[in-house]
Design an enzyme around this catalytic site. Sequence first.
Site, short mmCIF file in Angstrom:
data_model
loop_
_atom_site.label_atom_id
_atom_site.label_comp_id
_atom_site.label_asym_id
_atom_site.label_seq_id
_atom_site.Cartn_x
_atom_site.Cartn_y
_atom_site.Cartn_z
N HIS A 1 -42.14 -18.83 3.85
CA HIS A 1 -41.80 -17.48 4.29
C HIS A 1 -42.18 -16.44 3.22
CE1 HIS A 1 -38.48 -14.81 6.32
NE2 HIS A 1 -39.71 -14.39 6.57
N TYR B 1 -32.62 -14.01 7.49
CA TYR B 1 -32.11 -13.12 8.54
C TYR B 1 -30.58 -13.13 8.57
CZ TYR B 1 -36.94 -13.69 10.22
OH TYR B 1 -38.32 -13.75 10.33
#
Length: 330
Positions: free
Chosen positions: A143, A58
């Site tokens: 992830h 992010y």
Amino acid sequence: MNPHRNRLGRTEVRVTELAFGAAGIGNLFTPVTDSRAEQAVTAAWESGVRYFDTAPHYGLGLSERRLGAALRAFPRDEYTLSTKVGRLLEPAPFTGGDDLANGFAVPATHRRVWDFSAAGVRSSIEASLDRLGLDRIDIAYLHDPDDHAEQALTEGYPALERLRAEGVLGAIGVGMNQADLLARFIRETDVDVVLLAGRYTLLDQRGLTGLLPLAEQRGVGVVIGGVFNSGLLADPRPGATFDYAEAPAELLARATELKAVCEKHGVPLRAAALRFPFGHPAVASVLVGTRSADEVRDAAAMLHRTVPAALWTELKDRGLLPADVPVPPE
């Protein structure tokens, strides 16, 4: 304030029903100032949120840096923090470009390198701790291992398991936007939690087939992300997005009908979307990506709206929800 917290699996890690998703404060799609990011985290705290989720992906680490800085204002033992492994950040020659090709309005100073090896997992955790500036990470997720399943299962997962055994991590899991591989991880490993994005919502219940019953059976906690399917269930209108692309006409029509039924019962569609996942007993938390204090406060208010049983009944009667889908109590 002593917010209710749900325990994740057999661990001692607990999460609030509403979780703060920090992709937005990593400049997802558009920039957010440091001040607005801090205000969003503070508003989450004041609204009773005690679970915060981020990832190196992010904003090329910006989300972790901002979230860690904001959380240092609060007692460390009073909140749960998760981040993710699988993408290492390596410095790259900066030519003035941005990272919008990957969804983030930040300078392209680093590149992401997929790495689910044992060494990669440990390196990722160390780098995240440095960016966060905090003493520990409570939950680590593999992830998006979609295209790296074997390495994630045979190398990445055992590395997380060792870190859990060493007490470095309180809980370990996997985060994805598909249910099938998450179910495989539950069957073949000892994960504590899975984060399922966009696949258990008012518009998409694929998580109910296989994954959620398996998680309940194995005592694995489930965190649901993407309850608005990237926007369509927050505000169904022409041009609204579903899974980050313009929603097809048939889905827009369905979301519009969902909204009409909700409003008939005096309930905003956002409230029903946030509440829906808690009908299944395996669900411990709903993760909402927010980028401002107002968005955080709205999510908290919507989650606590009463949703009458008659609304769920009408949605089933109209075929807008499957007849056998579990729904929350009133």
